[in-house]
Design a protein around this motif. Sequence first.
Motif, PDB file in Angstrom:
ATOM      1  N   LYS A  52       0.529   2.435 -17.355  1.00 21.93           N
ATOM      2  CA  LYS A  52       1.489   2.108 -16.298  1.00 21.93           C
ATOM      3  C   LYS A  52       0.926   2.587 -14.957  1.00 21.93           C
ATOM      4  O   LYS A  52       0.413   3.709 -14.862  1.00 21.93           O
ATOM      5  CB  LYS A  52       2.844   2.777 -16.546  1.00 21.93           C
ATOM      6  N   PHE A  53       1.024   1.731 -13.950  1.00 30.58           N
ATOM      7  CA  PHE A  53       0.581   2.082 -12.602  1.00 30.58           C
ATOM      8  C   PHE A  53       1.809   2.323 -11.726  1.00 30.58           C
ATOM      9  O   PHE A  53       2.757   1.528 -11.731  1.00 30.58           O
ATOM     10  CB  PHE A  53      -0.269   0.963 -11.987  1.00 30.58           C
ATOM     11  N   ILE A  54       1.779   3.416 -10.974  1.00 27.66           N
ATOM     12  CA  ILE A  54       2.830   3.711 -10.008  1.00 27.66           C
ATOM     13  C   ILE A  54       2.142   3.970  -8.668  1.00 27.66           C
ATOM     14  O   ILE A  54       1.384   4.948  -8.524  1.00 27.66           O
ATOM     15  CB  ILE A  54       3.676   4.932 -10.422  1.00 27.66           C
ATOM     16  N   LEU A  55       2.366   3.110  -7.703  1.00 30.14           N
ATOM     17  CA  LEU A  55       1.755   3.217  -6.377  1.00 30.14           C
ATOM     18  C   LEU A  55       2.812   3.688  -5.382  1.00 30.14           C
ATOM     19  O   LEU A  55       3.981   3.304  -5.475  1.00 30.14           O
ATOM     20  CB  LEU A  55       1.170   1.882  -5.932  1.00 30.14           C
ATOM     21  N   ALA A  56       2.387   4.502  -4.436  1.00 29.23           N
ATOM     22  CA  ALA A  56       3.290   5.007  -3.394  1.00 29.23           C
ATOM     23  C   ALA A  56       2.595   4.896  -2.048  1.00 29.23           C
ATOM     24  O   ALA A  56       1.389   5.187  -1.932  1.00 29.23           O
ATOM     25  CB  ALA A  56       3.681   6.459  -3.674  1.00 29.23           C
ATOM     26  N   THR A  57       3.341   4.473  -1.033  1.00 32.09           N
ATOM     27  CA  THR A  57       2.761   4.316   0.295  1.00 32.09           C
ATOM     28  C   THR A  57       3.842   4.416   1.357  1.00 32.09           C
ATOM     29  O   THR A  57       5.004   4.071   1.115  1.00 32.09           O
ATOM     30  CB  THR A  57       2.041   2.962   0.432  1.00 32.09           C
ATOM     31  N   THR A  58       3.434   4.880   2.522  1.00 32.69           N
ATOM     32  CA  THR A  58       4.324   4.901   3.689  1.00 32.69           C
ATOM     33  C   THR A  58       4.104   3.697   4.593  1.00 32.69           C
ATOM     34  O   THR A  58       4.866   3.508   5.546  1.00 32.69           O
ATOM     35  CB  THR A  58       4.083   6.186   4.507  1.00 32.69           C
ATOM     36  N   ASN A  59       3.099   2.890   4.303  1.00 34.18           N
ATOM     37  CA  ASN A  59       2.789   1.742   5.152  1.00 34.18           C
ATOM     38  C   ASN A  59       2.432   0.547   4.267  1.00 34.18           C
ATOM     39  O   ASN A  59       1.253   0.246   4.055  1.00 34.18           O
ATOM     40  CB  ASN A  59       1.637   2.079   6.105  1.00 34.18           C
ATOM     41  N   PRO A  60       3.422  -0.142   3.738  1.00 29.18           N
ATOM     42  CA  PRO A  60       3.121  -1.272   2.838  1.00 29.18           C
ATOM     43  C   PRO A  60       2.468  -2.454   3.540  1.00 29.18           C
ATOM     44  O   PRO A  60       1.892  -3.319   2.873  1.00 29.18           O
ATOM     45  CB  PRO A  60       4.501  -1.651   2.285  1.00 29.18           C
ATOM     46  N   LYS A  61       2.522  -2.508   4.880  1.00 27.68           N
ATOM     47  CA  LYS A  61       1.902  -3.629   5.591  1.00 27.68           C
ATOM     48  C   LYS A  61       0.378  -3.620   5.461  1.00 27.68           C
ATOM     49  O   LYS A  61      -0.262  -4.654   5.640  1.00 27.68           O
ATOM     50  CB  LYS A  61       2.306  -3.599   7.062  1.00 27.68           C
ATOM     51  N   LYS A  62      -0.190  -2.438   5.190  1.00 24.95           N
ATOM     52  CA  LYS A  62      -1.644  -2.345   5.040  1.00 24.95           C
ATOM     53  C   LYS A  62      -2.112  -2.612   3.616  1.00 24.95           C
ATOM     54  O   LYS A  62      -3.315  -2.611   3.363  1.00 24.95           O
ATOM     55  CB  LYS A  62      -2.117  -0.959   5.494  1.00 24.95           C
ATOM     56  N   VAL A  63      -1.190  -2.797   2.713  1.00 32.99           N
ATOM     57  CA  VAL A  63      -1.553  -3.105   1.329  1.00 32.99           C
ATOM     58  C   VAL A  63      -1.789  -4.607   1.211  1.00 32.99           C
ATOM     59  O   VAL A  63      -1.018  -5.412   1.764  1.00 32.99           O
ATOM     60  CB  VAL A  63      -0.442  -2.644   0.362  1.00 32.99           C
ATOM     61  N   LEU A  64      -2.823  -4.981   0.504  1.00 33.92           N
ATOM     62  CA  LEU A  64      -3.139  -6.405   0.363  1.00 33.92           C
ATOM     63  C   LEU A  64      -1.990  -7.149  -0.307  1.00 33.92           C
ATOM     64  O   LEU A  64      -1.319  -6.625  -1.204  1.00 33.92           O
ATOM     65  CB  LEU A  64      -4.417  -6.585  -0.452  1.00 33.92           C
ATOM     66  N   ALA A  65      -1.783  -8.379   0.131  1.00 38.41           N
ATOM     67  CA  ALA A  65      -0.713  -9.199  -0.448  1.00 38.41           C
ATOM     68  C   ALA A  65      -0.954  -9.461  -1.930  1.00 38.41           C
ATOM     69  O   ALA A  65       0.001  -9.593  -2.712  1.00 38.41           O
ATOM     70  CB  ALA A  65      -0.596 -10.516   0.316  1.00 38.41           C
ATOM     71  N   THR A  66      -2.214  -9.526  -2.334  1.00 39.32           N
ATOM     72  CA  THR A  66      -2.519  -9.741  -3.752  1.00 39.32           C
ATOM     73  C   THR A  66      -2.103  -8.544  -4.603  1.00 39.32           C
ATOM     74  O   THR A  66      -1.762  -8.695  -5.778  1.00 39.32           O
ATOM     75  CB  THR A  66      -4.021  -9.997  -3.921  1.00 39.32           C
ATOM     76  N   VAL A  67      -2.126  -7.357  -4.021  1.00 45.05           N
ATOM     77  CA  VAL A  67      -1.655  -6.162  -4.735  1.00 45.05           C
ATOM     78  C   VAL A  67      -0.142  -6.132  -4.777  1.00 45.05           C
ATOM     79  O   VAL A  67       0.474  -5.806  -5.811  1.00 45.05           O
ATOM     80  CB  VAL A  67      -2.222  -4.890  -4.070  1.00 45.05           C
ATOM     81  N   LEU A  68       0.496  -6.468  -3.652  1.00 46.92           N
ATOM     82  CA  LEU A  68       1.955  -6.482  -3.605  1.00 46.92           C
ATOM     83  C   LEU A  68       2.543  -7.459  -4.613  1.00 46.92           C
ATOM     84  O   LEU A  68       3.586  -7.189  -5.228  1.00 46.92           O
ATOM     85  CB  LEU A  68       2.431  -6.842  -2.192  1.00 46.92           C
ATOM     86  N   SER A  69       1.883  -8.599  -4.794  1.00 49.09           N
ATOM     87  CA  SER A  69       2.416  -9.613  -5.712  1.00 49.09           C
ATOM     88  C   SER A  69       2.317  -9.188  -7.172  1.00 49.09           C
ATOM     89  O   SER A  69       2.989  -9.769  -8.020  1.00 49.09           O
ATOM     90  CB  SER A  69       1.659 -10.928  -5.515  1.00 49.09           C
TER      91      SER A  69
END
Length: 460
Positions: free
Chosen positions: A151-168
């Motif tokens: 299981k992967f759990i990602l945490a960030t304060t700036n989701p705009k810098k995360v690639l859209a392919t990762v967000l999807s």
Amino acid sequence: MAYQVLARKFRPNQLGEVVGQDNVVKALTNALITNRLHHAYLFTGTRGVGKTTLARILAKCLNCELGVTANPCGVCESCRSIQDGSFLDLHEVDAASRTGVEDTRAMLENVQWMPTTGRYKVYLIDEVHMLSTASFNSLLKTLEEPPDHVKFILATTNPKKVLATVLSRCLQFHLRNISPPEIAEQLIKILGQEEITYDEESVKSIARASQGSMRDALSITDQAIARCGDHLDTETVVDMLGTARSDEVILLLTKLAEGDREGLFSVVQDLASRSVDFADVLDALAIALHDLAMCVSTGAKLSNDLDAFSEKFDAVWLQSGYQILIMGGRDLQYAPSPQVGFEMTMIRLFDFAPHTAKPNPVERKSTNPKVQPSNNKNAAPRSASTQSSETKSVEPVSQSTAVKPVSTVDQPKKPRATKPKIPKMDKLPARVQQASNVFNAKVVKITPLDPESASSQQQQ
């Protein structure tokens, strides 16, 4: 035993203990109960709202020895080791210090191996937006189709810098800022367990200063306890934070309502002597004007402190005053000093301030009073010349309000402009008829030429 700071000592260990994130907690609880578990989660939000805390609680829920549950026991070996940070199958990665693609590849080499002691191997990647583009690309395939035990759990304060392919590829949860009343309520519980007495206003000041972050609120509380001792009093906490007290905001509003310029700037000098954060004072004044505007517009209830100002400010000034405060807070960074910027904002606010409750409109005399009918039926009617002379004697007050008197004297009517009559086509000259047929044009106007110009055109 070494002292443990409040932010670590009172970190939630159950989903039900998380403050201010009811929607996220409810969604995770339902997913755990129904066993509808996603392979990748993404927690976003500002600092100190519970991203890492929720990730660790989720890892505990997945690996509790009682089974996958929304309420882990907290006493088994897996729960205690996750809480202590010694669980072998929980891999916490700081993406801010491991941004290279080599670090990501080294992490993914161990994904295929089964967990050592737990049920799931959990990868917690904090500040994931700091990864390089190559690291993101190397993570994509594994993030989309990981093994069943990962299981992967990602945490960030700036989701705009995360690639859209990762967000999807992730199930995203946004953690909101915690409201000051919720923070104050949690601080009261913690102070009770620590056996620290407090003033209610001091706790509210800490909750406002934390700006929606529970971790910041607990850190400020640690600082306040170190300075105040066993009792948190409002005066010491406010001086420590450099914020304005509620009574100082009320005093500024009072000076504005009374039109006391000297008193207003004496209060400003007192604030400057205490090194108060003037940006915080502007925010507090803006909130006060907002509450007053809501009272005038919608009839909303005011606090006891602002109740005395419910009828002292006009609704139009409340709007302009709020705008002045917002612009003053924006321009505060460009001022030579915060005090200079604050004083200039107070000057603008004072010059636009209504120094009375609701000023009565200025009564203006009518520039064209109506003639009252006489009760005397035998009175002779006035002549037209008399009426015109009386009408001309009335002088308008100004250009904007002047009303032109109506004269009863007959005035000559201006002749109306008449359109030239156009003769019929058969009566037009041959050249005009030929041009009309060639160009399929309609003759709408004929301008006669002067004799001199006509003779010159004939010569040409």
